[in-house]
Scaffold this motif. Sequence first.
Motif, PDB file in Angstrom:
ATOM      1  N   ARG A  99      32.912  36.767  38.578  1.00 33.33           N
ATOM      2  CA  ARG A  99      32.955  36.653  40.060  1.00 33.33           C
ATOM      3  C   ARG A  99      34.442  37.157  40.309  1.00 33.33           C
ATOM      4  NH1 ARG A  99      29.174  32.578  39.377  1.00 33.33           N
ATOM      5  NH2 ARG A  99      27.802  32.635  41.210  1.00 33.33           N
ATOM      6  N   CYS A 100      35.213  38.050  40.892  1.00 29.74           N
ATOM      7  CA  CYS A 100      36.324  38.014  41.656  1.00 29.74           C
ATOM      8  C   CYS A 100      37.021  36.975  42.326  1.00 29.74           C
ATOM      9  CB  CYS A 100      35.483  39.155  42.593  1.00 29.74           C
ATOM     10  SG  CYS A 100      35.081  38.758  44.108  1.00 29.74           S
ATOM     11  N   VAL A 101      38.209  36.125  41.798  1.00 22.27           N
ATOM     12  CA  VAL A 101      38.591  34.802  42.600  1.00 22.27           C
ATOM     13  C   VAL A 101      38.271  34.498  43.538  1.00 22.27           C
ATOM     14  CG1 VAL A 101      40.929  33.958  43.096  1.00 22.27           C
ATOM     15  CG2 VAL A 101      40.313  35.823  40.939  1.00 22.27           C
ATOM     16  N   PRO A 102      37.549  35.404  45.073  1.00 20.10           N
ATOM     17  CA  PRO A 102      37.775  34.780  46.257  1.00 20.10           C
ATOM     18  C   PRO A 102      35.784  34.595  46.198  1.00 20.10           C
ATOM     19  CG  PRO A 102      38.696  37.070  46.600  1.00 20.10           C
ATOM     20  CD  PRO A 102      39.115  36.677  45.486  1.00 20.10           C
ATOM     21  N   CYS A 103      35.159  35.314  45.652  1.00 17.27           N
ATOM     22  CA  CYS A 103      33.191  34.911  45.493  1.00 17.27           C
ATOM     23  C   CYS A 103      33.461  33.256  44.172  1.00 17.27           C
ATOM     24  CB  CYS A 103      32.850  35.999  44.367  1.00 17.27           C
ATOM     25  SG  CYS A 103      32.512  37.404  45.816  1.00 17.27           S
ATOM     26  N   GLN A 104      34.515  33.474  43.371  1.00 14.05           N
ATOM     27  CA  GLN A 104      34.338  32.123  42.685  1.00 14.05           C
ATOM     28  C   GLN A 104      34.652  30.829  43.235  1.00 14.05           C
ATOM     29  OE1 GLN A 104      32.920  32.386  38.991  1.00 14.05           O
ATOM     30  NE2 GLN A 104      33.310  29.656  39.307  1.00 14.05           N
TER      31      GLN A 104
ATOM     32  N   ALA B  73      31.849  43.631  37.311  1.00 16.24           N
ATOM     33  CA  ALA B  73      31.882  43.582  38.573  1.00 16.24           C
ATOM     34  C   ALA B  73      31.492  42.504  39.016  1.00 16.24           C
ATOM     35  CB  ALA B  73      30.718  44.391  38.713  1.00 16.24           C
ATOM     36  N   CYS B  74      31.804  41.802  40.073  1.00 20.31           N
ATOM     37  CA  CYS B  74      31.356  40.624  40.603  1.00 20.31           C
ATOM     38  C   CYS B  74      30.361  40.307  40.964  1.00 20.31           C
ATOM     39  CB  CYS B  74      31.832  40.561  41.982  1.00 20.31           C
ATOM     40  SG  CYS B  74      31.797  38.691  42.155  1.00 20.31           S
ATOM     41  N   MET B  75      29.260  39.583  40.380  1.00 18.49           N
ATOM     42  CA  MET B  75      28.120  39.187  40.413  1.00 18.49           C
ATOM     43  C   MET B  75      27.382  39.302  41.914  1.00 18.49           C
ATOM     44  SD  MET B  75      26.932  35.996  38.336  1.00 18.49           S
ATOM     45  CE  MET B  75      25.242  36.132  38.096  1.00 18.49           C
ATOM     46  N   ASP B  76      28.606  38.510  42.793  1.00 13.63           N
ATOM     47  CA  ASP B  76      28.346  38.374  44.105  1.00 13.63           C
ATOM     48  C   ASP B  76      28.460  39.309  44.946  1.00 13.63           C
ATOM     49  OD1 ASP B  76      26.905  35.675  43.635  1.00 13.63           O
ATOM     50  OD2 ASP B  76      29.003  35.006  43.900  1.00 13.63           O
ATOM     51  N   CYS B  77      29.673  39.811  44.744  1.00 14.12           N
ATOM     52  CA  CYS B  77      30.066  41.061  45.562  1.00 14.12           C
ATOM     53  C   CYS B  77      29.706  42.805  45.651  1.00 14.12           C
ATOM     54  CB  CYS B  77      31.098  40.821  46.546  1.00 14.12           C
ATOM     55  SG  CYS B  77      33.263  41.189  45.526  1.00 14.12           S
ATOM     56  N   ASP B  78      29.659  42.790  43.850  1.00 12.96           N
ATOM     57  CA  ASP B  78      30.221  43.835  43.409  1.00 12.96           C
ATOM     58  C   ASP B  78      31.001  44.468  42.823  1.00 12.96           C
ATOM     59  OD1 ASP B  78      28.540  45.044  41.648  1.00 12.96           O
ATOM     60  OD2 ASP B  78      28.172  46.988  43.246  1.00 12.96           O
TER      61      ASP B  78
HETATM   62 ZN   LIG Z   1      33.075  39.176  44.137  1.00 16.89          ZN
END
Ligand SMILES: [Zn+2]
Length: 133
Positions: A114-119, A93-98
């Motif tokens: 992280r997912c690509v957009p958050c990274q 799961a993405c650390m930022d947006c879950d």
């Molecule tokens: Zn994310």
Amino acid sequence: MPHLSRTDLDVFARRLQARRRALIAEIRQEIEDDDDEHSVALRDQFDSLDPHDDRAVSDWVRDVGIAQVVRDTRELDEVETALRRVADQSYGACMDCDEAIPRARLEASPAAVRCVPCQQRIEARSGGVGSGL
Ligand SMILES: [Zn+2]
């Protein structure tokens, strides 16, 4: 929430642990190449570290601040963060947006937290210097 099975987690954990061992060996090697007094002292310290303690190695390397090992250290840090997330079952799961991190991304970069957009947001904020994850 978890889109990864226990088996998937084990597979990624094994890859991460193998990567961690390789990075530690690389860092050890980089210190090895140097023969001045400082490096010899570092080697003694390094050998006294507990290789099973997830935190000790990266903390120590950061403290030492050797230029050549900074890149490896950064990756080691990412690998250790990912391993902690396997342990607390938040891995995948993405650390930022879950949001779930796409499986293909994890296959390519098991240390991705992280997912690509958050990274991309993080990398844009830090001046575009990213790990490539
Ligand atoms: Zn994310």
